[in-house]
Structure formats: structure tokens, C-alpha cells
Design a protein around this motif. Sequence first.
Motif, short mmCIF file in Angstrom:
data_model
loop_
_atom_site.label_atom_id
_atom_site.label_comp_id
_atom_site.label_asym_id
_atom_site.label_seq_id
_atom_site.Cartn_x
_atom_site.Cartn_y
_atom_site.Cartn_z
N TRP A 192 0.82 -1.21 0.00
CA TRP A 192 0.00 0.00 0.00
C TRP A 192 0.86 1.26 0.00
CZ3 TRP A 192 0.52 3.43 3.95
CH2 TRP A 192 1.04 2.97 5.16
N ARG A 193 2.12 1.17 0.48
CA ARG A 193 3.00 2.34 0.49
C ARG A 193 3.36 2.81 -0.91
NH1 ARG A 193 6.28 4.03 4.90
NH2 ARG A 193 6.73 5.61 3.34
N LEU A 194 3.23 1.91 -1.90
CA LEU A 194 3.50 2.29 -3.28
C LEU A 194 2.51 3.35 -3.77
CD1 LEU A 194 4.18 -1.19 -4.91
CD2 LEU A 194 5.86 0.57 -4.35
N GLY A 195 1.32 3.38 -3.19
CA GLY A 195 0.29 4.30 -3.65
C GLY A 195 0.24 5.63 -2.93
N VAL A 196 1.03 5.81 -1.89
CA VAL A 196 0.95 7.06 -1.11
C VAL A 196 1.51 8.25 -1.89
CG1 VAL A 196 1.70 8.21 1.01
CG2 VAL A 196 0.97 5.82 1.08
N ALA A 197 2.71 8.11 -2.44
CA ALA A 197 3.30 9.22 -3.21
C ALA A 197 2.45 9.61 -4.42
CB ALA A 197 4.73 8.88 -3.63
N PRO A 198 1.93 8.64 -5.21
CA PRO A 198 1.07 9.03 -6.32
C PRO A 198 -0.21 9.73 -5.87
CG PRO A 198 1.84 6.80 -6.63
CD PRO A 198 2.27 7.21 -5.28
N LEU A 199 -0.79 9.26 -4.77
CA LEU A 199 -2.01 9.91 -4.27
C LEU A 199 -1.73 11.35 -3.86
CD1 LEU A 199 -4.99 9.74 -3.31
CD2 LEU A 199 -4.08 9.05 -1.10
N LEU A 200 -0.67 11.57 -3.11
CA LEU A 200 -0.33 12.93 -2.67
C LEU A 200 0.07 13.81 -3.86
CD1 LEU A 200 1.62 12.08 0.59
CD2 LEU A 200 -0.68 13.03 0.41
N GLY A 201 0.78 13.24 -4.82
CA GLY A 201 1.15 14.01 -6.02
C GLY A 201 -0.07 14.42 -6.83
N THR A 202 -1.04 13.52 -6.94
CA THR A 202 -2.27 13.84 -7.66
C THR A 202 -3.07 14.91 -6.93
OG1 THR A 202 -2.31 11.61 -8.57
CG2 THR A 202 -4.37 12.85 -8.64
N VAL A 203 -3.13 14.81 -5.61
CA VAL A 203 -3.82 15.85 -4.83
C VAL A 203 -3.16 17.19 -5.03
CG1 VAL A 203 -4.32 16.61 -2.47
CG2 VAL A 203 -4.80 14.27 -3.14
N THR A 204 -1.83 17.23 -5.04
CA THR A 204 -1.10 18.48 -5.28
C THR A 204 -1.43 19.04 -6.65
OG1 THR A 204 0.71 17.73 -3.86
CG2 THR A 204 1.17 19.55 -5.35
N ALA A 205 -1.42 18.20 -7.66
CA ALA A 205 -1.74 18.66 -9.02
C ALA A 205 -3.15 19.20 -9.11
CB ALA A 205 -1.52 17.53 -10.02
N ILE A 206 -4.09 18.58 -8.41
CA ILE A 206 -5.48 19.07 -8.42
C ILE A 206 -5.58 20.41 -7.69
CG2 ILE A 206 -7.80 18.58 -7.53
CD1 ILE A 206 -7.23 15.61 -8.17
N ILE A 207 -4.87 20.56 -6.58
CA ILE A 207 -4.89 21.84 -5.86
C ILE A 207 -4.32 22.95 -6.74
CG2 ILE A 207 -3.91 23.12 -3.91
CD1 ILE A 207 -3.98 20.49 -2.32
N ILE A 208 -3.24 22.66 -7.45
CA ILE A 208 -2.64 23.67 -8.34
C ILE A 208 -3.62 24.02 -9.45
CG2 ILE A 208 -0.78 24.13 -9.95
CD1 ILE A 208 1.02 22.37 -8.20
N LEU A 209 -4.26 23.02 -10.05
CA LEU A 209 -5.23 23.28 -11.10
C LEU A 209 -6.42 24.08 -10.57
CD1 LEU A 209 -6.14 22.85 -14.05
CD2 LEU A 209 -7.31 20.80 -13.26
N ALA A 210 -6.85 23.76 -9.37
CA ALA A 210 -8.01 24.47 -8.79
C ALA A 210 -7.71 25.94 -8.57
CB ALA A 210 -8.42 23.81 -7.48
N GLY A 211 -6.46 26.27 -8.27
CA GLY A 211 -6.10 27.66 -8.03
C GLY A 211 -5.77 28.43 -9.29
N ALA A 212 -5.64 27.75 -10.42
CA ALA A 212 -5.28 28.41 -11.67
C ALA A 212 -6.49 29.11 -12.27
CB ALA A 212 -4.74 27.39 -12.67
N VAL A 213 -6.19 30.13 -13.05
CA VAL A 213 -7.25 30.77 -13.83
C VAL A 213 -7.51 29.81 -14.98
CG1 VAL A 213 -7.88 32.78 -15.19
CG2 VAL A 213 -6.39 33.05 -13.20
N ALA A 214 -8.51 28.96 -14.77
CA ALA A 214 -8.71 27.83 -15.66
C ALA A 214 -9.59 28.19 -16.85
CB ALA A 214 -9.33 26.67 -14.90
N ASN A 215 -9.12 27.81 -17.99
CA ASN A 215 -9.97 27.78 -19.17
C ASN A 215 -9.98 26.33 -19.64
OD1 ASN A 215 -7.50 27.33 -20.43
ND2 ASN A 215 -7.30 29.45 -21.09
N HIS A 216 -10.81 26.03 -20.59
CA HIS A 216 -10.94 24.63 -21.01
C HIS A 216 -9.66 24.12 -21.65
CE1 HIS A 216 -15.02 24.40 -19.74
NE2 HIS A 216 -15.37 25.44 -20.49
#
Length: 164
Positions: free
Chosen positions: A35-59
Motif C-alpha cells: 500500500w506504500r506504493l500508492g501514497v506518493a502518487p495519491l499525494l502528487g495527484t492531490v497536489t496537481a489538483i490543488i494547483i489546477l483548482a487555483g489556476a485561472v482555468a480555461n478549457h
Amino acid sequence: MTFHFNLAAILELMVAAATVWSAVPETQPHPIKVWRLGVAPLLGTVTAIIILAGAVANHGLEMRWAVAAIAGAVVGGLMGNRVKVESDQIWGLVRLLPGYAGLIAAVGVLLMAGVDATQIMFGHPVLPPEHDPAIGASLFAGFLDGRAWTIGVRASRAPHSELH
């Protein structure tokens, strides 16, 4: 020069730092729980989503973000096939040949979070709009995701080895 305090920027830096911290065990020859194999990818994906959420997003940005994540997952899956895996099926342990690909990708997520936090806190862009850090973060997070899925599947199919 004005400094804008932003909790989202601090949150993304904290989660990105946790991504790097959770990728360190893959660089050591000791067995780890599967299960430790999935921790870094999960946290990395959460980080990427937080960055996208804060961006001035267009399609267009959202599409590039998704394409970068898929491309990263494909490359990560190919790299995950090259990792030597030993698996203890009874105890749910896996030992990888020590490598730094996952750690480098996690540091990439941290760098993209640092660029985004700098842009947020100082109020002006560091990179041009077409090079949004959300795209780079999703590329690195996708790499971590694809690599972890491939290694996890290979570990579940590997013959049993005694790992203590």
C-alpha cells in the motif's frame, strides 16, 4: 512589493513535501508494504489538483492538464515495467531494486508547487500562461500514478519470496 498570504499555496507546498517524503522508501533496498506504493502518487495527484483548482482555468488548460497526466501515466507505466520486483504474498511486502525515478518525479511535483506558490504569494506570474505549473505537476503526478499501478500489478503477480 506586496506579499499575499494564501492558505492554498501553503497547503499545496505541504502536500508536495509529503509527496517527496513518501517517495523516499523506494530508494532503499528494504521491503515495504504494498500500500506504500500508492501514497506518493495519491499525494502528487492531490497536489496537481490543488494547483489546477487555483489556476485561472480555461478549457484549454484543463485539456492540457488531462493530456499531461495521461502522458505521464503512460511513461510511468513503461518505467514501472523495468523495475525489479520481489513480493512476499503472505505479509503483503514488496522489495524494489532501489531507484530514483519516483523520487525525481516527486521532487518535480514539489518544484511545480513551489512555482505556483510563488506566483500566488507575489501576485505575478513566474512562467508564461501557456506554461502553467498545473500541467507540469500533472505530468509528474501521472508518472507516479502509472509507475505505482504497474509495480503494484507486477507485485501481485510475482512469485512469492521470503522478505524479512
